[in-house]
Scaffold this active site. Structure first.
Site, PDB file in Angstrom:
ATOM      1  N   SER A  45     -10.901   0.487   3.409  1.00  0.00           N
ATOM      2  CA  SER A  45     -10.056  -0.013   4.499  1.00  0.00           C
ATOM      3  C   SER A  45      -9.242   1.138   5.080  1.00  0.00           C
ATOM      4  CB  SER A  45      -9.117  -1.103   3.983  1.00  0.00           C
ATOM      5  OG  SER A  45      -9.863  -2.201   3.495  1.00  0.00           O
ATOM      6  N   ARG A  73       0.845  -1.212   0.000  1.00  0.00           N
ATOM      7  CA  ARG A  73       0.000   0.000   0.000  1.00  0.00           C
ATOM      8  C   ARG A  73       0.873   1.252   0.000  1.00  0.00           C
ATOM      9  NH1 ARG A  73      -2.175  -3.822  -0.867  1.00  0.00           N
ATOM     10  NH2 ARG A  73      -4.054  -4.735  -0.002  1.00  0.00           N
ATOM     11  N   GLU A  82      -4.329   3.975   6.329  1.00  0.00           N
ATOM     12  CA  GLU A  82      -4.099   3.808   4.896  1.00  0.00           C
ATOM     13  C   GLU A  82      -4.390   5.072   4.094  1.00  0.00           C
ATOM     14  OE1 GLU A  82      -5.763   0.735   1.556  1.00  0.00           O
ATOM     15  OE2 GLU A  82      -5.232  -0.085   3.507  1.00  0.00           O
TER      16      GLU A  82
END
Length: 353
Positions: free
Chosen positions: A251, A177, A347
């Site tokens: 998320s 990520r 994130e």
């Protein structure tokens, strides 16, 4: 049908004090000092030139679908809504096709288009909200596949000079990520197109536990790539809220990486702990499991909360502020660290005052 990327040089309309609540999937109320919607590389370059004349050293922020973003307050400087369209096959051979896609294209629409064309490789990444240009920044991933697995190259404009630069896979420095555009080159380049190397022959990846469970339930022994796409869509819809119905940023936390020793220690205390082998004797823990078992699933505090079915998702049904969203995230981080000794990293990218 292929559509070439537009490259006109018209100057886009610049809006002052532009509301951003409908431009971010968390529905956080915020205002951009200036905003320009750009639909071509030429318009983007013209907008950057305009800002150099009118904005000086103030920052420039690129905005795609607004799905991996927390606005902690109003955004100063210039916000560029990237709406550059286009899908174009650059070349192909017996095994692969290279597809160049405009940064403003909707991500899931692209995945669906590739499935319909039988260009394989993106099907596990179905239904991820956002735009194509944002995907490499985050190195989006799901169900055992990451964007870097099918990435060829991207083009971007340097904010300071307006020069077009090409980045190959190594230059993007992809990680979990993560990419160079979240670190050393953050806000220095604006992605205008991404080229994918896709397979002509299916290379089905269905080993991820949620997919295995889905196919076992539906008695499918050897799923096709088309069936993987359909399964991913079904599983995501069953677990994750649609931002159009319940504002969220997807998320909210990365799955943390811990040492094998720490994993073994935790597993002795929590035998049903969920973890996956990673590189260099490390284990990737399921952040959702940690948050869930810590008691946060379904939690509400004023306008914000944690989703009832997926503890990894912070929701904002009451259209709270970015500060309220981040305060809840910090509380979850502190609690998980206290209970498990594991640090969760958020994130989404954070912008605003």
């Amino acid at each position: 049908m292929s559509r070439s990327l537009i490259n006109d040089n018209s100057v886009p309309l610049v809006e002052t004090a532009a509301p951003l609540q409908h431009r971010n999937t968390l529905a956080v109320p915020a205002v951009a000092e200036h905003l320009a919607r750009v639909q071509s590389v030429g318009e983007l370059r013209a907008a950057l030139q305009w800002w150099q004349l009118h904005g000086g050293e103030a920052p420039v922020m690129a905005l795609g679908g607004g799905s991996n973003l927390v606005l902690a307050g109003n955004v100063g400087g210039l916000v560029l809504q990237i709406e550059i369209p286009g899908r174009e096959v650059l070349r192909e051979d017996e095994e692969h096709v290279w597809l160049k896609v405009g940064a403003g294209e909707n991500w899931h629409d692209l995945v669906e288009y590739c499935v319909n064309c039988q260009y394989w490789g993106l099907e596990n990444l179905a239904l991820i909200p956002g735009s194509v240009g944002a995907a490499p920044i985050q190195n989006i991933g799901a169900y055992g596949v990451e964007l870097c697995d099918v990435f060829s190259e991207l083009t971007a404009l340097e904010v300071s000079s307006g020069k077009q630069v090409m980045f190959g896979r190594e230059a993007c420095e992809f990680g979990y990520r993560d990419s160079v555009f979240k670190r050393a080159l953050r806000d220095q380049f604006i992605i205008t197109s991404v080229t994918f190397r896709l397979n002509k022959k299916p290379a089905t990846k269905a080993a991820y536990p949620a997919l295995k469970a889905y196919f076992a339930e539906h008695k499918v022994d050897r799923p096709t790539s088309q069936q993987v796409f359909e399964a991913v869509v079904a599983v995501r819809r069953s677990k994750l809220p649609d931002p159009g119905d319940i504002p969220n940023a997807g998320s909210f936390f990365k799955n943390p990486l811990v040492s094998l020793e720490q994993f073994n220690q935790l597993q002795r205390r929590y035998p049903d702990l969920v973890g996956y082998p990673a590189e260099a004797n490390r284990v990737k823990l399921a952040a959702g499991w940690l948050i869930d078992r810590a008691g946060w699933r379904g939690y509400r505090h004023g306008p914000v909360g944690v989703h009832n079915h997926q503890a990894l998702v912070i929701i904002n049904p009451g259209c709270g502020t970015g500060d309220e969203v981040l305060a809840l995230a910090r509380s979850i981080q502190a609690d998980v660290q206290k209970k498990y000794g594991v640090v969760l990293e958020i994130e989404p990218r954070v912008y605003g005052a």
